[in-house]
Design a protein around this motif. Sequence first.
Motif, PDB file in Angstrom:
ATOM      1  N   UNK A   1       2.234  71.097  80.633  1.00 19.97           N
ATOM      2  CA  UNK A   1       2.017  70.244  79.485  1.00 19.97           C
ATOM      3  C   UNK A   1       2.584  68.842  79.711  1.00 19.97           C
ATOM      4  N   UNK A   2       3.521  68.714  80.650  1.00 20.88           N
ATOM      5  CA  UNK A   2       4.126  67.420  80.911  1.00 20.88           C
ATOM      6  C   UNK A   2       3.300  66.589  81.885  1.00 20.88           C
ATOM      7  N   UNK A   3       2.165  67.120  82.331  1.00 15.27           N
ATOM      8  CA  UNK A   3       1.300  66.375  83.235  1.00 15.27           C
ATOM      9  C   UNK A   3       0.131  65.754  82.485  1.00 15.27           C
ATOM     10  N   UNK A   4      -0.629  64.965  83.208  1.00 13.42           N
ATOM     11  CA  UNK A   4      -1.820  64.315  82.654  1.00 13.42           C
ATOM     12  C   UNK A   4      -2.996  64.563  83.571  1.00 13.42           C
ATOM     13  N   UNK A   5      -4.119  64.943  82.985  1.00 15.23           N
ATOM     14  CA  UNK A   5      -5.330  65.190  83.769  1.00 15.23           C
ATOM     15  C   UNK A   5      -6.027  63.858  84.014  1.00 15.23           C
ATOM     16  N   UNK A   6      -6.091  63.450  85.253  1.00 11.09           N
ATOM     17  CA  UNK A   6      -6.645  62.140  85.576  1.00 11.09           C
ATOM     18  C   UNK A   6      -7.666  62.232  86.698  1.00 11.09           C
ATOM     19  N   UNK A   7      -8.441  61.164  86.833  1.00 10.33           N
ATOM     20  CA  UNK A   7      -9.401  61.026  87.931  1.00 10.33           C
ATOM     21  C   UNK A   7      -8.863  60.010  88.931  1.00 10.33           C
ATOM     22  N   UNK A   8      -9.182  60.207  90.192  1.00  9.15           N
ATOM     23  CA  UNK A   8      -8.824  59.238  91.236  1.00  9.15           C
ATOM     24  C   UNK A   8     -10.033  58.362  91.546  1.00  9.15           C
ATOM     25  N   UNK A   9      -9.784  57.102  91.846  1.00 12.02           N
ATOM     26  CA  UNK A   9     -10.918  56.233  92.155  1.00 12.02           C
ATOM     27  C   UNK A   9     -10.536  55.170  93.178  1.00 12.02           C
ATOM     28  N   UNK A  10     -11.544  54.645  93.788  1.00 14.20           N
ATOM     29  CA  UNK A  10     -11.427  53.446  94.620  1.00 14.20           C
ATOM     30  C   UNK A  10     -12.652  52.603  94.341  1.00 14.20           C
ATOM     31  N   UNK A  11     -12.536  51.307  94.454  1.00 17.55           N
ATOM     32  CA  UNK A  11     -13.695  50.453  94.262  1.00 17.55           C
ATOM     33  C   UNK A  11     -13.637  49.277  95.206  1.00 17.55           C
ATOM     34  N   UNK A  12     -14.813  48.795  95.540  1.00 17.30           N
ATOM     35  CA  UNK A  12     -14.918  47.671  96.458  1.00 17.30           C
ATOM     36  C   UNK A  12     -16.036  46.764  95.969  1.00 17.30           C
ATOM     37  N   UNK A  13     -15.848  45.475  96.122  1.00 20.56           N
ATOM     38  CA  UNK A  13     -16.886  44.494  95.817  1.00 20.56           C
ATOM     39  C   UNK A  13     -17.613  44.174  97.112  1.00 20.56           C
ATOM     40  N   UNK A  14     -18.900  44.424  97.117  1.00 21.34           N
ATOM     41  CA  UNK A  14     -19.649  44.203  98.345  1.00 21.34           C
ATOM     42  C   UNK A  14     -21.128  44.008  98.022  1.00 21.34           C
ATOM     43  N   UNK A  15     -21.917  43.784  99.082  1.00 23.25           N
ATOM     44  CA  UNK A  15     -23.349  43.575  98.921  1.00 23.25           C
ATOM     45  C   UNK A  15     -24.029  44.880  98.496  1.00 23.25           C
ATOM     46  N   UNK A  16     -24.989  44.756  97.583  1.00 27.35           N
ATOM     47  CA  UNK A  16     -25.751  45.917  97.117  1.00 27.35           C
ATOM     48  C   UNK A  16     -27.223  45.531  97.057  1.00 27.35           C
ATOM     49  N   UNK A  17     -28.071  46.408  97.571  1.00 24.85           N
ATOM     50  CA  UNK A  17     -29.521  46.231  97.466  1.00 24.85           C
ATOM     51  C   UNK A  17     -30.097  47.480  96.816  1.00 24.85           C
TER      52      UNK A  17
END
Length: 881
Positions: free
Chosen positions: A247-263
């Motif tokens: 109960x003392x924990x938190x359910x979270x998601x991990x992420x990474x993001x990058x700004x780059x070219x997209x087509x």
Amino acid sequence: MTLHTILKEDKEPSDAAHGIEPAAQDKTKRRGKATRDFVRPAATAITELAPGNTFFAGGRKYKISRVLCSKGGADDELAMWRLCPNCSHAEPASSTENLASCPSCGSMQWADNGQKRPMLRIDTVISDETYSESLIEDTSDSRPKTQFLKNTMVDIDPADIQSGWQFKGITNFGFDYTPQGTVREINFGQVSDRGASVEIAGSKEIRNGFNVCLKCGALLGERESRHAYFCPERKKAQEQQLEQSERNGTCLFLYREVKSEVLRMLVPGLADAQGADGAAESLTAAVMLGLRERFGNVEHLQATLMNEPLPDNSGLRKTYLALYDTVPGGTGYLKQLSDPDTMFEVFSRAKEVMEHCECAKNGGDGCYRCLYAYRQSQDLKLISRKTALAMLTGILDLANKRSRVTTVSKINTNKLFDSGLEQQFIEALRCMHAHPFAESDDAKGRRAIVKDEFINSKPGYSITVNGSVWSVELQVALGPADGVAIPCKPDFVLTVSNIDESGDVVEHDGRKPVAIFTDGLQYHTGIVAQDSLKREALRQAGYRIWSLDYDDVIGYVQGKDVAQLADPMLAPKSMPSPVAYKSTIGKRTDEFNPSEVSAMAMLEYYLAEPDAERIFAIQALAMSYALNPRNKNVEPQAVDMLHRNEALHGENESTFMICSSWNPSNCTRLKFQSGLCIGEDMRTTEPHVGMVFSDIQRDAAKAKNDDYNPLDALDENEAEAFKTQWAAFWHFANVMQFSEYFHAIGDAALRDESMYEPLRNGLRNAPDLQKDNDSEWNDILADPTYVYCADETKEAVKRFIESDIPAPDALGYELLDENEEIIAQAELAWEDGKIVFFPSYDLQSDRENADEFVKRGWTIITENNDDLDKVFASLTEGMER
């Protein structure tokens, strides 16, 4: 990302008590604490170094048990995000607190509390093991890896798009280029079949996340969970049960993001990001093949599918193939690819390699010399050289015309989904069985056999089901020359053969050709009256008609439960006289309940059952009696409505001894009028039923814009109710068409009774289409947008047909300048002769539009021209020669 490993000396009892062999004891005894760091690229580390996973290196295994946060506890770096349930957009919640809908797609579910989730971007994780725990057993070579649910989401701000192109013609294709798009990878935790489902980007899946202690970053909820020595929660965890410490924990998601070219590419056939027909995988493999042929090593370029909903609550989604550069900021490769000539060179090179590959000569469908590659090893079963070639052939067709667009989101998706639904419908045919209403899979009998065929000199299919052989013709233009009073263009026409699967000639069993319409909601809202008229013309011409929406086809292919696909509005028990339904059906073993089977299953039954005409006629008769009340009332309004319906169809007024109206529960748009008449033999009764749909009135001027959606005038609940009742209208018609006393209309026909005049007159006053020119003009007349053309345009079209003028290139023509920008538009244009039609009032109100054509040497005509022979001389002479 860094993995910091800590190896500690084993505690008593001795290593031998742990079952460690003497040789291994030498590796574990009398050693102090040792640390070592391993660095992995962020793209792979988000799963390889995720909490709960095991990392193998140097003959040891390291179970990742903690997250190290540079600022102290995880709660210092944790951020709350809002994740859109409908598209790929996500933002920190702190910047969106006052937004009631998604800023990207407008979804109202954006504000739901369930879409607000804690997310953490980490750069260091910790493995804290003893020497003995880290040893890899020599007896096993297996290295089990934990499976994680990870999604790559591409988030594009329309303002950041630098260039875009669309290609119209045989197929609709388009792409746009963004120099700085956001590529966000999110790890939603371990794959599980238990837990809460969360919908993100149109996909609803169990996303349990990671239960992490906010003080020390320890992963909780596992058998070996251990808080850090300094963690204030450590003592509580020792004193309490594990479930309490969680109960003392938190359910979270991990992420990474990058700004780059997209087509992004919007491609026909990619109708569903969850689909498994191999179209997306095959196209991705072909694109990567072309990129390797053009640029060499392109390992830094990756591809993913992304989708966004259409703004019509239809359930349809645009699906894009998104190429992105894993190098932050990009390397310029995708900028080069954003040039249409370079793009088509990439496609052409891929096509050439596939056409001349050794696997093609040996009858194969792909190999490592062409499409297969190491990073696509998990998709090899789905990758098809034939599928990729078919898609590239359509895109590369020289008949396609290109023009600039601000974004591919603005490209008309009508043809795209026509193509996607065509593929899905053929896939649905392959799912059919000999006995579709049987309960068990074994009792359903043999699967249908679908083969590629040429039908009327065009690519088509044949389907053999329960011994019946049907031809399947695609996109069939029908009109007066075919005995159909109202020009129309069914998506498919299925015709039963008089030759069975053994090749023997058999007696015709009476089943009629079936015209299939797979309609999207956005493009058919507001034209139910016109669609009903076309279907009635087909019925009078001897066709059976099946109307299917996107959910009918896709749900059937995906094998959804019958309860999800059947339409409860067809339930006889909810109709005014359910007892009459039962007494008509009786105890026949070959009958079925229309509310308990799907629209696709009923079509399947018609194709498989030789006696289907009789069986469906009984169903329609039974439902007609069920829709008639058992009282003896005669409601004047119901009688008037039935008489108007009969008049529309050119029938004499009936005399009803019972007549009333009925609405299904909670339906405001769907209304029935039913009445009983004495039959001509004076002994039987005739149950007459009229069904009227109260449609939305479209704005004729706005309807010409691709992004116009008449459902925008409704709130979310009203739009959902409209969709449900619209689908029920067509589902009713699928069954009730087998009754000669049934008519279905849209309410617009009651306001404009002249709409049905061509049907009442039959083929007598229909335009005299020339056989050679028939199909081209039928394509124009059957176009859904033709109903919104001005009366002057329709009168001109009638004159053109009567004067044997060739059909124009398309309904709705776009004139491009030297930079391939759209500078003017017209309803009708003949490009080869540079002739364009404008209604006379348009020349006065929008002269600038017409002048752009004049500047470029086009001849303008109106409905008032009396020199058509002279104007079209060059085109008609070419036809005669």
